[in-house]
Design an enzyme around this catalytic site. Sequence first.
Site, PDB file in Angstrom:
ATOM      1  N   ASP A  36      -0.248   5.184   0.962  1.00  0.00           N
ATOM      2  CA  ASP A  36      -0.489   6.215   1.977  1.00  0.00           C
ATOM      3  C   ASP A  36      -0.529   5.611   3.371  1.00  0.00           C
ATOM      4  O   ASP A  36      -1.354   4.737   3.667  1.00  0.00           O
ATOM      5  CB  ASP A  36      -1.794   6.951   1.683  1.00  0.00           C
ATOM      6  CG  ASP A  36      -1.716   7.787   0.418  1.00  0.00           C
ATOM      7  OD1 ASP A  36      -0.657   8.392   0.189  1.00  0.00           O
ATOM      8  OD2 ASP A  36      -2.708   7.835  -0.330  1.00  0.00           O
TER       9      ASP A  36
ATOM     10  N   ASP B  71       0.868  -1.170   0.000  1.00  0.00           N
ATOM     11  CA  ASP B  71       0.000   0.000   0.000  1.00  0.00           C
ATOM     12  C   ASP B  71       0.911   1.227   0.000  1.00  0.00           C
ATOM     13  O   ASP B  71       2.132   1.108   0.196  1.00  0.00           O
ATOM     14  CB  ASP B  71      -0.884  -0.035   1.254  1.00  0.00           C
ATOM     15  CG  ASP B  71      -1.679   1.231   1.456  1.00  0.00           C
ATOM     16  OD1 ASP B  71      -2.379   1.641   0.521  1.00  0.00           O
ATOM     17  OD2 ASP B  71      -1.587   1.812   2.555  1.00  0.00           O
TER      18      ASP B  71
END
Length: 251
Positions: free
Chosen positions: A15, A13
């Site tokens: 953020d 991922d």
Amino acid sequence: MPDADLPAALIFDVDGTLAETEEAHRHAFNEAFAEAGLDWHWDQARYRRLLDVTGGKERIRFHQELAGLSVLDDPAIARLHARKTALYVAHVDGGRLGLRPGIARLINQARAAGIPLAIATTTSLANVESLLRATLGAGAPGWFAAIGAGDMVARKKPAPDIYRHVLDRLGVDPARSVAFEDSVNGLEAARAAGLPTLVTVSRYTDDQRFTGALAVLDHLGEPDQPCRALAGRAPAGGVVNLPALRDWLRG
């Protein structure tokens, strides 16, 4: 070729996972609102609530619904979000964000071992590429065998679509790969795609519960900055490396 006992792929991922980006996103949203003449301001408490919704355009739409507003239609939301993205990218390109502890080290270890790297995120592709270039170098986006981002799939996390999109391109066994996440939405998406998932909590997810993660850590650790386990077991020496991931996968 990578060692068969090591993970088949590492899927990150962005953020909150690669970097603590959410404050930069929040400020970019507020700048875009001000430029557009909107009297909206997302403080940290409101933004924490809005992060339950994945995707920037979806977040703007949800904000309107919460406030009982109908100021912006979908094309206007898309234009506002595009401006927000430009503001965020300018912030990142200015070198004002760094990677979280252990990220660069683990990425470099995986590359040296021939283990494919991938990105699975709901943020815009421009945001991903800007962060990778600013923190790892101009060629860093090319290090990733697959980058799944933004609107490449119809449903965003916690739906597993973005992870399945990336796995299709990697052609690896999800059960032998590892996803890295910082949120419950991300964890649910990765696990629904069959991926064992390691969670490193971030500034805006430290109050969430991560049932089913391989472990929950404060970060991936460095030799001089060992990580702590918040749930599950910490890696030997407080550093997440390829042998530690192998041992988690073995159970």
